[in-house]
Structure formats: structure tokens, C-alpha cells
Write an enzyme that holds these catalytic residues in place. Structure first.
Site, PDB file in Angstrom:
ATOM      1  N   ASP A 131     -38.568 -35.432 -28.581  1.00 54.50           N
ATOM      2  CA  ASP A 131     -37.464 -34.205 -28.684  1.00 54.50           C
ATOM      3  C   ASP A 131     -37.519 -33.065 -29.648  1.00 54.50           C
ATOM      4  O   ASP A 131     -39.377 -32.793 -30.172  1.00 54.50           O
ATOM      5  CB  ASP A 131     -36.497 -34.524 -29.583  1.00 54.50           C
ATOM      6  CG  ASP A 131     -34.799 -34.690 -29.181  1.00 54.50           C
ATOM      7  OD1 ASP A 131     -34.905 -33.159 -28.301  1.00 54.50           O
ATOM      8  OD2 ASP A 131     -34.263 -35.184 -29.352  1.00 54.50           O
TER       9      ASP A 131
ATOM     10  N   GLY B  85     -35.327 -26.475 -22.597  1.00 54.59           N
ATOM     11  CA  GLY B  85     -34.785 -25.521 -21.347  1.00 54.59           C
ATOM     12  C   GLY B  85     -34.985 -24.406 -22.280  1.00 54.59           C
ATOM     13  O   GLY B  85     -35.422 -23.498 -21.935  1.00 54.59           O
TER      14      GLY B  85
ATOM     15  N   ASP C  54     -27.977 -31.178 -24.706  1.00 50.46           N
ATOM     16  CA  ASP C  54     -27.702 -32.789 -24.406  1.00 50.46           C
ATOM     17  C   ASP C  54     -25.505 -32.318 -23.687  1.00 50.46           C
ATOM     18  O   ASP C  54     -25.542 -31.385 -23.711  1.00 50.46           O
ATOM     19  CB  ASP C  54     -26.823 -33.105 -25.849  1.00 50.46           C
ATOM     20  CG  ASP C  54     -28.026 -33.963 -26.762  1.00 50.46           C
ATOM     21  OD1 ASP C  54     -28.757 -33.041 -26.030  1.00 50.46           O
ATOM     22  OD2 ASP C  54     -27.907 -34.336 -27.591  1.00 50.46           O
TER      23      ASP C  54
END
Length: 675
Positions: free
Chosen positions: A172, A213, A233
């Protein structure tokens, strides 16, 4: 290779040569599209975050693994059980190794990986690129202690994950974002650590890049990870699932030029089966992820799924579209005010998947045309993925699609004619040419067209009648036991790493495919390059065009009509920018004289303006006259309401030149090529 070509190559390579593996000539009678080599499919399985957030432990994970097996999902292809954020509270021993709470994880993380494997499944784990993980910055379910990221321990942590037995790692970006790290450089380091761990343990570790992104990972993720997130998300903790979430992440995940040869765009784990979605909406969710070739990672609580949802998740036709061995993503080939057609080129010859998506509030008859799919206008077989009904049609197929719903089809027809460009140093009688640039490490036996070690190969004069996306099949030979790579650059744009799996021997040809954006005309160039490692022998490419969104190109500037920053909010500026065939430059002409982008946004004269200098923006399509345009044979685009022309302001030709309305005067800054 001709003797002349051999002499030309020998002259180019009059430098000290490195030893190289033996090379083989491709049989000239083999078509580029024969022996399509299967590439790794997108991951399928389940991940813990959507349903459990950080409230996870061994008991939760075991119950989900058991539920996956009980539902028969592994037989349909769902294999991964991925432990997301919340498993680790940031503690390390004196050697810097991760430690966990053994009350939550009896036997440690190796034990839970073993349990997952005992069910015939694969195990996934999670960390952050920064010092602190997402739970530290955004406590969800329970707070995380500081230090639950892998920064400073990339090699150590990836090796530990591999030794524990994990097959997948999601990295992440919360810590990376908070610290202002450079995403591409950071994930390059993480990718190298993953590769080293796999080499040490012999266990493959699939890397999932979760940068959201922000810095366009579709431009650099290939070759670093198997998948990269394309958006934020899909759902946040405590929200109820809805179809808008699905559509938003689907739209943001469409980057077809980036997805190929085992590298995929990831629009996030799924919300199918979660409270809030109807059975029809679950089917549309699956249709869109399948046509995207997206990872099918479920986020619902598997122990609560009803029989209808389980049956939908196991639909063999839908899963086959997603997992197709050619590994491509769909291209939007038609759009009429929110009635959209997406086409995905499948493995084999003449095979396509088609998603018809009706984003409007009324049922509509939608038609898919073979010509838009790159197929010949001859009879083709059509199968509905949900009803199983099969029929045949001559040149197109029409079906009623309910409001806010979709239909997924597979079409089996005949490929339309394609252009082939051979890897030769001089002209090509089959419609193109390629130029070989000297490579520093090629062997004397290396054929024309090989990228080699440090070489470059250009296919020049690649033609496209109207521009837009095309499928390029690349013929090659790779006799090694492992895969090789080369970078591909189209018309000088951002390069992408293309993987070339083994073909079995140095005399056996194979092909892999990519989707590329081409400019109108015959001056396109595809450049393959390689540095530091041996690439495969490249022989030829075959180029087959697909219909796509219309590029609108300024006659004076040569630049495209573009939505600033790929924005999608009402009022986003419309400007000139270098043509790149991304979604914010893909316009569709509707029967109502609108020019749409993203399916639901229209080219709009701001605030109904009718005077010189009125800004041109995008806005929700509403059918009003300030969103209607007449494309003239003289190259003008005139506003129906104002009678004024679309104009590059002040004769501007640079990137970011704004577009406005202005009295039509015949200038080159008011002429456009649409197509």
C-alpha cells in the site's frame, strides 16, 4: 534473412560482441497470430479488507478459507486468500524481523499460510511502502501502532513473507504518500526485493502495487508488479455498496495500452455479494471486471453469500472472459450518450468479448457491429454469457439492455484483414519496414529483428486509417526456460515493458499481443528496446485496428481535444494536448449531435454562452442546444445554439491552450479532423 540483410547487420554490428545463446529464424510461412502464447491471468480469490477492515485474526481468515472451499469457488478459479491491513501492529525483534501477536495468530504467520495451503489455496499478505501503514494514518476497525510499514526493510520483509509461505504481497501507499516518496522509484526497489526473495526461496511472490493511480502507475507498473491499483478504494469501511462505486472504479481502471502479457490494471477488490447490490448489479459488476481483465478478488464475507450470488461468481463464461490467455483489456468502441460498447480481443482467431453497458435510465436496444470489433462483416456466432443462448448474425447483433444494466456476449467470427510488418533492415513487401539500430551485445548469429542485449528495433510506417487503438500481435522466439522482456514505445510516448514467455525452443515461434494507440496515417513507429538482459528474437508484428473513441485533432496544432487532467467533474476545462488516445481524448458522436467523453459527459458551451470567448468545458449530458454540435465538411465544429466555431484560443498551438467559442473565420485554429 537475406544475404543483403545479413551484410547490413554485420556492418551495423562492427563492435566487440558478447557471447549469446543460440538464435533461430522464424519460419516465414508461420502467421503472426499462430501459436499465441498464454500469459499469466489476473489473480482470483478473496481479500479481507472490505468486510473486516483491520478486525482480522487467524480465526477470521480460516473461516473465509473454509467458506471459499465450501462454496466451490476454487474450482471456478478463485485461489487467493489475501490478508489485508490489520494483521501486524508494527513490532520487530532485535534483528529487525516482523513479529506478531501469537494470541491472534497462533503459530505465527507461517501457520496461517500453511492452513490456507492445506485447502489447496494460495496465501496473500499486506504491507506499506512507507514507515507507517494505512492503519496508523486512517485507523479503521482498530488503530495500528507506528512502524507497520516496510520502508528500510524491503528486502528483509519480502524474504520473510516468502519464507513464511506467502504467494502474494500487496504493498500500500499510505506511508509513501505521507512521506512524499517517489512511487516509481519506491516500487522499483520493492520489485527488486520481491524478485530477490523469490530467487532465494524458490517461491513465486506476486506483487500488487497499491499506489491508487495517483502518479499513473499504468505508465510504469508493467515489469515491476503483476497488477497496480488505478484508483482509490472502491468502498470505504461502513459504507453500503452501490452501483455508482462499481462504475466509478471501472471507468478509472480502463488503460488498455498498459494491460498485456501478464500485467494488469486493478480497479480494486470487488463488492459483488456485499449488502446493497441487487443480483442484476452483481452481474453487471462481474461483466465489467471480466471485460476489463481485472483481478477478481472478492471482498464480501464469503460465509454469508446466497446461492444466487455464488452461482453468479462461478459463471464459467464470465470467468473465461476475465481469465482469457491473451491477457488484454477491453477498448470502448462505441458510445451513444451513455449506451456504451466495450470489446475485448480474446485468444484464438476471430474471438471477441463484448460488454453492452446501458448507463441511462431507460431500457434500450443496443447494437454491436462486427466492423467495430475488427471482424469481417460475415456471419458470426454470438453467445450470451448469462443466458447461454447462442445465435448467429450477419454483420451486427442487437439486444435489449435494461436501464442501468449490461449484457456480456462472446462473438466468434472471422478476423478482418490486418497489416503485417516484418523485421527487416530494408523495405517490406507486405506493407511496412523495420530499421535495426546497432546493439552493443549481439552475437554474429543474431538475426535481423532481434533486440538482443542493448539493441533497438523500430517498425516504421505502421498505418492506421483513422487512428485510435489497434491490437498488435508480436511474433518472437524465446528458447530459454524463463521469460524475457523488452520495452515497447509507440510514437515516442511512455514505454511499457512487454513480457515474452518461453516458446519451447529457438526454432519455435510464438506470439503475444498488446493494445497500442496509433495516430491517423502511415507514420506510426513502434520501437522495441532492451538493456541489460537478453530479449527474445522478434520477427514481425501484425496490426489490426479497433474502432474506438474519436480523436479530435487540431489542423493548426496537430494536438488533440483533451479534458484537462483527465478531470470528470462538471466544468472541467477542455484544451489542446499531445494526442495519447487516453479516455479523456476519446470522444463519441451521438445521434443527438452531442460529442461525449467518459460516456456521460458532453462537450458544452459554458453556461449556455453564445459570445466570442465562451469557455468550452464538459458537463453532464442534458440534451440542451449548448451541447449540440455540427461537424462540417470544411473541418469546423459549430455550436448549434451559438453558431460559433470551436476555436483554439488566440491561435494557440501549445499544450494547455484553452478551447473557446469564436466567430467562424476559416482559420486553421478552427479546423479539426474528427475520426
Amino acid at each position: 534473412m537475406s544475404r543483403l540483410s545479413a551484410l547490413i547487420l554485420a556492418g551495423l554490428l562492427a563492435v566487440p560482441l558478447l557471447a549469446a545463446p543460440p538464435r533461430g529464424e522464424l519460419p516465414r510461412t508461420v502467421a503472426v497470430t499462430s501459436n499465441q502464447v498464454a500469459v499469466p491471468p489476473p489473480a482470483m480469490g478473496w481479500a479481507s479488507w472490505n468486510s473486516f477492515a483491520a478486525n482480522i485474526n487467524a480465526g477470521v481468515i480460516k473461516r473465509q478459507a473454509d467458506a471459499m472451499v465450501a462454496a466451490g469457488l476454487p474450482a471456478a478459479g478463485y485461489k487467493y486468500v489475501n490478508i489485508d491491513e490489520g494483521w501486524w501492529q508494527g513490532t520487530r525483534d532485535s534483528g529487525g524481523n516482523i513479529t506478531v501477536d501469537l494470541n491472534e495468530w497462533p503459530g505465527g504467520m507461517a501457520a496461517i499460510a500453511d492452513y490456507i495451503h492445506s485447502k489447496g489455496l494460495k496465501a496473500g499478505i499486506y504491507t506499506d511502502a512507507g514507515r507507517d501503514g494505512c492503519g496508523y494514518y486512517y485507523p479503521t476497525g482498530r488503530p495500528a501502532a507506528p512502524g507497520s510499514g516496510s520502508e528500510g526493510h524491503y528486502a528483509q520483509d519480502m524474504l520473510q513473507f516468502s519464507r513464511w509461505g506467502f504467494d502474494f504481497v500487496k504493498v500500500d501507499w499510505c506511508g509513501g504518500s505521507a512521506e512524499g516518496l517517489d512511487p516509481q522509484a519506491t516500487y522499483r526497489s520493492i520489485s527488486a526485493a520481491v524478485a530477490q526473495a523469490a530467487a532465494t526461496t524458490g517461491r513465486a511472490l506476486l506483487l500488487s502495487i497499491c499506489e491508487w493511480g495517483v502518479k499513473s502507475p499504468w505508465d510504469w507498473g508493467a515489469g515491476l508488479g503483476a497488477m497496480w491499483r488505478t484508483s482509490t478504494d472502491i468502498i470505504y469501511w461502513g459504507q453500503t455498496a452501490n452501483q455508482s462505486m462499481v462504475l466509478t472504479n471501472f471507468d478509472r481502471g480502463l488503460h488498455p495500452a498498459a494491460q498485456h502479457t501478464g500485467y494488469v490494471n486493478d480497479p480494486d477488490m470487488m463488492i459483488a455479494g456485499m449488502p446493497g447490490l441487487t443480483a442484476a448489479q452483481n452481474r453487471t459488476h462481474l461483466n465489467l471486471w471480466a471485460i476489463s481483465g481485472a483481478p477478481l478478488l472478492l471482498g464480501a464475507d464469503l460465509s454469508t453469500l446466497d446461492a444466487t450470488t455464488v452461482a453468479a461468481l462461478k459463471n464459467a463464461d464470465v470467468v473465461a472472459v476475465d481469465q482469457d490467455a491473451r491477457g488484454l483489456q477491453a477498448v470502448k468502441v462505441a458510445d451513444d450518450a451513455g449506451k456504451q460498447t466495450y470489446a475485448k480481443v480474446l485468444s484464438g482467431s476471430g474471438r471477441r468479448a463484448v460488454a453492452l453497458l446501458n448507463r441511462t435510465g431507460s431500457a434500450a436496444t443496443m447494437t454491436v457491429r462486427w466492423a467495430d470489433l475488427g471482424l469481417a462483416t460475415t456471419s458470426a456466432s454470438v453467445r450470451n454469457a448469462w443466458t447461454g443462448q447462442t445465435s448467429s448474425a450477419a454483420t451486427s447483433y442487437s439486444v435489449s439492455v435494461p436501464a442501468f444494466d449490461s449484457v456480456l456476449l462472446t462473438v466468434s467470427g472471422t478476423e478482418a484483414a490486418a497489416a503485417t510488418y516484418e523485421a527487416e533492415a530494408a523495405g517490406n513487401t507486405r506493407g511496412g519496414s523495420a530499421a535495426v539500430v546497432a546493439c552493443a551485445g549481439c552475437s554474429g548469429g543474431q538475426k535481423v529483428g532481434s533486440v538482443g542485449n542493448g539493441g533497438t528495433l523500430r517498425f516504421n510506417g505502421v498505418a492506421s486509417a483513422n487512428g485510435g487503438y489497434a491490437v498488435v500481435s508480436i511474433a518472437y522466439v524465446n528458447g530459454d526456460a524463463g521469460g524475457r522482456t523488452a520495452t515497447l514505445q509507440v510514437n515516442g510516448r511512455a514505454a511499457t515493458v512487454v513480457a515474452f514467455p518461453p516458446t519451447g525452443s529457438w526454432t519455435t515461434a510464438g506470439s503475444v499481443s498488446v493494445v497500442v494507440p496509433l495516430n491517423p496515417g502511415s507514420s506510426n513507429t513502434l520501437t522495441f528496446a532492451n538493456s541489460g538482459a537478453w530479449a527474445p528474437d522478434l520477427d514481425a508484428i501484425e496490426v489490426r485496428g479497433l474502432s474506438g473513441g474519436l480523436g479530435i485533432v487540431g489542423a493548426q496544432s496537430g494536438r488533440c481535444v483533451d479534458v484537462d487532467g483527465a478531470g470528470s467533474t462538471n466544468g472541467a476545462k477542455v484544451q489542446l494536448w499531445d494526442c495519447n488516445n487516453q479516455g479523456n481524448q476519446a470522444w463519441a458522436s451521438t445521434s443527438g449531435k452531442a460529442l461525449t467523453v467518459y460516456g456521460t459527459k458532453c462537450l458544452d458551451a459554458y453556461n449556455g454562452g453564445t459570445t466570442n470567448g465562451t469557455a468550452v468545458v464538459i458537463w453532464d449530458c442534458n440534451g440542451q442546444a449548448n451541447q449540440q454540435w455540427t461537424v462540417g465538411s470544411d473541418g469546423t465544429i459549430r455550436g448549434v445554439q451559438s453558431g460559433l466555431c470551436l476555436d483554439a484560443y488566440n491561435n494557440g498551438t501549445a499544450n494547455a491552450t484553452k478551447l473557446v467559442l469564436w466567430a467562424c473565420g476559416g482559420g486553421a485554429n478552427q479546423r479539426w479532423t474528427v475520426g
